[in-house]
Design a protein around this motif. Sequence first.
Motif, PDB file in Angstrom:
ATOM      1  N   HIS A  35       0.923  -1.275  -0.035  1.00 34.19           N
ATOM      2  CA  HIS A  35       0.089  -0.274  -0.001  1.00 34.19           C
ATOM      3  C   HIS A  35       0.801   1.445  -0.098  1.00 34.19           C
ATOM      4  CE1 HIS A  35      -3.867  -1.717   0.315  1.00 34.19           C
ATOM      5  NE2 HIS A  35      -3.711  -2.442   1.313  1.00 34.19           N
ATOM      6  N   GLN A  36       1.987   1.397   0.899  1.00 33.88           N
ATOM      7  CA  GLN A  36       2.866   2.341   0.797  1.00 33.88           C
ATOM      8  C   GLN A  36       3.564   2.733  -0.626  1.00 33.88           C
ATOM      9  OE1 GLN A  36       5.344   2.750   4.365  1.00 33.88           O
ATOM     10  NE2 GLN A  36       3.997   0.961   5.481  1.00 33.88           N
ATOM     11  N   ALA A  37       3.975   1.450  -1.061  1.00 34.92           N
ATOM     12  CA  ALA A  37       4.581   1.641  -2.318  1.00 34.92           C
ATOM     13  C   ALA A  37       3.956   2.222  -3.446  1.00 34.92           C
ATOM     14  CB  ALA A  37       5.146   0.146  -2.663  1.00 34.92           C
ATOM     15  N   VAL A  38       2.713   1.844  -3.402  1.00 34.17           N
ATOM     16  CA  VAL A  38       1.573   1.936  -4.616  1.00 34.17           C
ATOM     17  C   VAL A  38       1.259   3.495  -4.165  1.00 34.17           C
ATOM     18  CG1 VAL A  38      -0.774   1.923  -5.608  1.00 34.17           C
ATOM     19  CG2 VAL A  38       0.798  -0.085  -5.193  1.00 34.17           C
ATOM     20  N   THR A  39       1.024   4.009  -2.979  1.00 27.91           N
ATOM     21  CA  THR A  39       0.784   5.524  -2.790  1.00 27.91           C
ATOM     22  C   THR A  39       1.758   6.251  -3.244  1.00 27.91           C
ATOM     23  OG1 THR A  39      -0.796   4.887  -0.781  1.00 27.91           O
ATOM     24  CG2 THR A  39       0.121   6.949  -1.024  1.00 27.91           C
ATOM     25  N   ILE A  40       2.879   6.041  -3.021  1.00 31.71           N
ATOM     26  CA  ILE A  40       4.498   6.848  -3.369  1.00 31.71           C
ATOM     27  C   ILE A  40       4.518   6.758  -4.851  1.00 31.71           C
ATOM     28  CG2 ILE A  40       6.737   6.980  -3.176  1.00 31.71           C
ATOM     29  CD1 ILE A  40       6.633   6.057  -0.227  1.00 31.71           C
ATOM     30  N   LEU A  41       4.344   5.563  -5.246  1.00 29.51           N
ATOM     31  CA  LEU A  41       4.970   5.459  -6.758  1.00 29.51           C
ATOM     32  C   LEU A  41       3.564   6.096  -7.694  1.00 29.51           C
ATOM     33  CD1 LEU A  41       6.198   1.838  -6.723  1.00 29.51           C
ATOM     34  CD2 LEU A  41       7.530   4.302  -7.108  1.00 29.51           C
TER      35      LEU A  41
END
Length: 80
Positions: A35-41
């Motif tokens: 979730h964190q990765a997708v939010t950032i990316l």
Amino acid sequence: MPRGSFTRSVGMRLAIVGTVHLQQGDLERGLDLGHQAVTILSRVESQRAQDYVNEFTAALTPWRREPQVRAFRRNPGSTA
């Protein structure tokens, strides 16, 4: 360093570490990192970053019937 490089690097690392957690059987931590990765990316345009997200998503396959995985696949940027 080009604008967004740091953001992209952080997001890609989160996707990679999340994938490792999934491969080790830790769905909860893997999803949190995913979730964190997708939010950032979602803020960068990078095929390489998208490839890491795709690898993460593929690593979710063993849990494809789990409600939290189905929710992630519907809305990967949401933590709800």
